[in-house]
Scaffold this motif. Structure first.
Motif, PDB file in Angstrom:
ATOM      1  N   ILE A   1     -95.252 -10.794  13.427  1.00  0.00           N
ATOM      2  CA  ILE A   1     -96.501 -11.545  13.632  1.00  0.00           C
ATOM      3  C   ILE A   1     -97.573 -11.022  12.680  1.00  0.00           C
ATOM      4  O   ILE A   1     -98.310 -11.797  12.062  1.00  0.00           O
ATOM      5  N   GLU A   2     -97.649  -9.702  12.535  1.00  0.00           N
ATOM      6  CA  GLU A   2     -98.627  -9.088  11.625  1.00  0.00           C
ATOM      7  C   GLU A   2     -98.441  -9.586  10.193  1.00  0.00           C
ATOM      8  O   GLU A   2     -99.413  -9.898   9.496  1.00  0.00           O
ATOM      9  N   VAL A   3     -97.200  -9.622   9.754  1.00  0.00           N
ATOM     10  CA  VAL A   3     -96.914 -10.041   8.381  1.00  0.00           C
ATOM     11  C   VAL A   3     -97.321 -11.489   8.169  1.00  0.00           C
ATOM     12  O   VAL A   3     -97.924 -11.839   7.140  1.00  0.00           O
ATOM     13  N   ALA A   4     -97.021 -12.330   9.142  1.00  0.00           N
ATOM     14  CA  ALA A   4     -97.396 -13.742   9.040  1.00  0.00           C
ATOM     15  C   ALA A   4     -98.914 -13.898   8.932  1.00  0.00           C
ATOM     16  O   ALA A   4     -99.416 -14.705   8.131  1.00  0.00           O
ATOM     17  N   GLU A   5     -99.638 -13.105   9.698  1.00  0.00           N
ATOM     18  CA  GLU A   5    -101.106 -13.158   9.644  1.00  0.00           C
ATOM     19  C   GLU A   5    -101.626 -12.636   8.314  1.00  0.00           C
ATOM     20  O   GLU A   5    -102.573 -13.192   7.737  1.00  0.00           O
ATOM     21  N   ALA A   6    -101.005 -11.559   7.814  1.00  0.00           N
ATOM     22  CA  ALA A   6    -101.444 -10.969   6.541  1.00  0.00           C
ATOM     23  C   ALA A   6    -101.274 -11.955   5.396  1.00  0.00           C
ATOM     24  O   ALA A   6    -102.106 -12.029   4.483  1.00  0.00           O
TER      25      ALA A   6
END
Length: 261
Positions: free
Chosen positions: A15-20
């Protein structure tokens, strides 16, 4: 780290990577690294520094909670380098370890040592982030992403200029090895019981491939443990809690190296 916690971290990391990606497009990172100089070799530094210690900067862990909540890289990284560290490991996971990628960015201008961005890597995007932030190496955890994904990400890491540490916990995970692995780390933490034991490093050493430099990770609180593993053939050690829990991390590292050598 227990398998349940590991699965939770990996799910959150995706999820973090998608947001980044929505904040900084991958193409922007690719442009940022295009003209960067070659990385500092973590492997070479381990081979040439007394003790072969990768000193870790981390504020907390899921098993210990806060170790040093108010720690700043500007205070501790220079201590590590002055005390004889071979390389640095900087945890950049925020939710579980209290770190950020900014810790790598702030550390890069104040040290000549190789920096490992220690992160739960699940995507090529994180490797581009690491290179752009000034890291020299990345960590791939076989238990977190599986053997095939380790092969893919290790190849991509080399493409962008990063060295690769492969972390394993069992003989089955040796299948995650590929020619793009520079250092292989045996983590002494049992993923089922959450306990650490250097016997894990002892048992796996005869099975390790001959190409990458072998190091041992976790549970190395006493230098005599690392000294014993040296006699088996380990060339380096990744150590964090033993130093970060001290009021003087650099002095503790210096004493550790003296007792180890």
């Amino acid at each position: 780290m227990s398998q349940n916690i590991l699965s939770e971290i990996i799910a959150h990391k995706r999820i973090e990577v998608a947001e980044a990606r929505t904040k900084v497009p991958q193409q922007e990172l690719e442009k940022a690294i295009a003209d960067l100089p070659p990385v500092r070799s973590l492997r070479h530094s381990l081979e040439t520094h007394r003790g072969g210690i990768i000193s870790e900067f981390k504020r907390r862990s899921p098993s210990k909670d806060w170790i040093r909540r108010e720690a700043h890289v500007e205070d501790i990284i220079p201590q590590y380098e002055a005390a004889g560290a071979a390389a640095l490991s900087i945890l950049t996971d925020h939710n579980y370890f209290g770190g950020t990628l900014d810790d790598v960015r702030r550390a890069r201008p104040i040290t000549t040592l190789p920096i490992l961005r220690k992160e739960f890597v699940v995507d090529e995007y994180q490797l581009l982030e690491a290179r752009a932030a000034g890291a020299d190496a990345c960590l791939l955890i076989a238990a977190a992403i599986g053997n095939k994904r380790c092969h893919e990400l290790a190849a991509f890491a080399h493409e962008v200029g990063l060295e690769v540490i492969l972390e394993i916990h069992s003989k089955e995970e040796l299948e995650a090895y590929s020619p793009c692995i520079d250092v292989i780390g045996v983590n002494n933490r049992n993923l089922k019981t959450f306990k650490t034991s250097p016997t894990q490093s002892e048992e796996l050493f005869p099975l390790l491939p001959s190409g990458p430099l072998p190091i041992s990770e976790s549970g190395l609180l006493q230098p005599q443990i690392a000294r014993h593993l040296q006699t088996i053939g380990y060339k380096g050690f990744l150590i964090g809690e033993a130093f970060m829990s001290s009021n003087q991390p650099g002095e503790r590292l210096k004493q550790y190296i003296e007792e180890l050598s």
